[in-house]
Design an enzyme around this catalytic site. Structure first.
Site, PDB file in Angstrom:
ATOM      1  N   HIS A 196       1.079  -1.204  -0.430  1.00 50.26           N
ATOM      2  CA  HIS A 196      -0.116  -0.067  -0.400  1.00 50.26           C
ATOM      3  C   HIS A 196       0.863   0.742  -0.094  1.00 50.26           C
ATOM      4  O   HIS A 196       2.475   1.263   0.539  1.00 50.26           O
ATOM      5  CB  HIS A 196      -0.778   0.026   1.492  1.00 50.26           C
ATOM      6  CG  HIS A 196      -0.486   0.096   1.852  1.00 50.26           C
ATOM      7  ND1 HIS A 196       0.377   0.892   2.895  1.00 50.26           N
ATOM      8  CD2 HIS A 196      -0.040  -1.324   3.828  1.00 50.26           C
ATOM      9  CE1 HIS A 196       0.950   1.020   4.547  1.00 50.26           C
ATOM     10  NE2 HIS A 196       0.790  -0.189   3.711  1.00 50.26           N
ATOM     11  N   ASP A 208      -1.098 -19.515  12.814  1.00 49.65           N
ATOM     12  CA  ASP A 208       0.159 -19.936  14.010  1.00 49.65           C
ATOM     13  C   ASP A 208       0.585 -19.305  14.870  1.00 49.65           C
ATOM     14  O   ASP A 208       0.769 -18.494  15.370  1.00 49.65           O
ATOM     15  CB  ASP A 208       1.676 -19.290  12.992  1.00 49.65           C
ATOM     16  CG  ASP A 208       3.013 -20.400  13.526  1.00 49.65           C
ATOM     17  OD1 ASP A 208       2.904 -20.075  14.975  1.00 49.65           O
ATOM     18  OD2 ASP A 208       3.924 -20.981  12.535  1.00 49.65           O
ATOM     19  N   SER A 265       2.964  -4.846   7.082  1.00 53.95           N
ATOM     20  CA  SER A 265       2.474  -4.195   5.605  1.00 53.95           C
ATOM     21  C   SER A 265       3.364  -5.189   4.508  1.00 53.95           C
ATOM     22  O   SER A 265       4.730  -4.364   4.974  1.00 53.95           O
ATOM     23  CB  SER A 265       2.294  -2.693   5.625  1.00 53.95           C
ATOM     24  OG  SER A 265       0.902  -2.910   6.910  1.00 53.95           O
TER      25      SER A 265
END
Length: 239
Positions: free
Chosen positions: A58, A185, A200
């Site tokens: 992004h 996990d 990110s």
């Protein structure tokens, strides 16, 4: 009014027109918003054989206005991660780290800041540090609901952690949130609570192929978040 800009030591000047506005007290004022730089911690998604890279999944936006930065360039640095703030319902967690702005810590140049991430060229340090075996690309039509993994560097090295793709949005108006993922996990859940800021760009792998990158976290449930298709990122490398 003249406005000066600097880019890699080169200075340019351009003329712009600003219309003053009278405030409630009858005084004329100019509304200006100026920011000379920005910084943050994110994750590298890929490096091509030609030395181009993509990261974040992004764009980098102004923290106050929410607008995408119209960046004229930048530099990528190694980040030293020293702590983790776990995500809890209503409050996203994050990676805590330091960036040392020294030439020896430079990894490459930032050429583009777009809605799908930041892009640029890796330097020799970055290529030597992160060179590895090539991985195939998984195209949108190959992505399916089910088991996958995400590579995250939170303990000094990049490791694969189990996730599950719980939704796939193939439409073009998915706002770069084509993948809905859930962290399964137990080790990653214990360390971070799920997806946190700084993750990110973390590569998402399914069936041995790179299919996307982590982009956002669900604020009310840190175990879940969004990802972008790798195809959407690679389009930014097209000439």
């Amino acid at each position: 009014m003249k406005s000066g800009t600097a880019d890699s030591g080169n200075t340019s000047t351009r003329e712009i027109v600003i219309q003053p506005v009278k405030d409630a007290n009858g005084e004329y004022k100019l509304g200006l918003w100026v920011r000379d730089d920005t910084q943050g911690i994110g994750t590298l998604t890929f490096i091509t054989a030609e030395g181009a890279y993509g990261a974040l999944g992004h764009g980098i936006s102004d923290v106050d206005t929410g607008e995408l930065f119209a960046s004229r360039g930048g530099t990528l640095y190694i980040a030293n991660i020293w702590g983790i703030i776990k995500g809890i319902p209503g409050t996203p967690g994050g990676l805590c780290g330091m960036i040392y702005y020294e030439e020896k810590n430079e990894l490459g140049t930032i050429l583009k800041n777009t809605d799908t991430g930041i892009y640029g060229n890796a330097n020799e340090t970055m290529l030597a540090e992160y060179a590895g075996e090539a991985i195939e690309i998984g195209y949108k039509q190959e992505v399916a609901v089910g088991a996958a993994s995400v590579y995250v560097n939170i303990e000094g090295e990049a490791k694969a952690y189990d996730i599950r793709i719980i939704g796939v949005n193939y439409s073009e108006d998915n706002d770069h949130k084509g993948l809905i993922i859930e962290v399964t996990d137990e080790q990653l859940l214990e360390l971070t609570g799920g997806i946190i800021q700084g993750m990110s760009g973390s590569p998402i792998i399914q069936n041995g192929r790179l299919i996307g990158a982590v982009t956002h976290v669900f604020v009310q449930d840190a175990t879940k978040g969004y990802g972008i298709f790798i195809e959407d990122m690679l389009e930014e490398l097209a000439p």
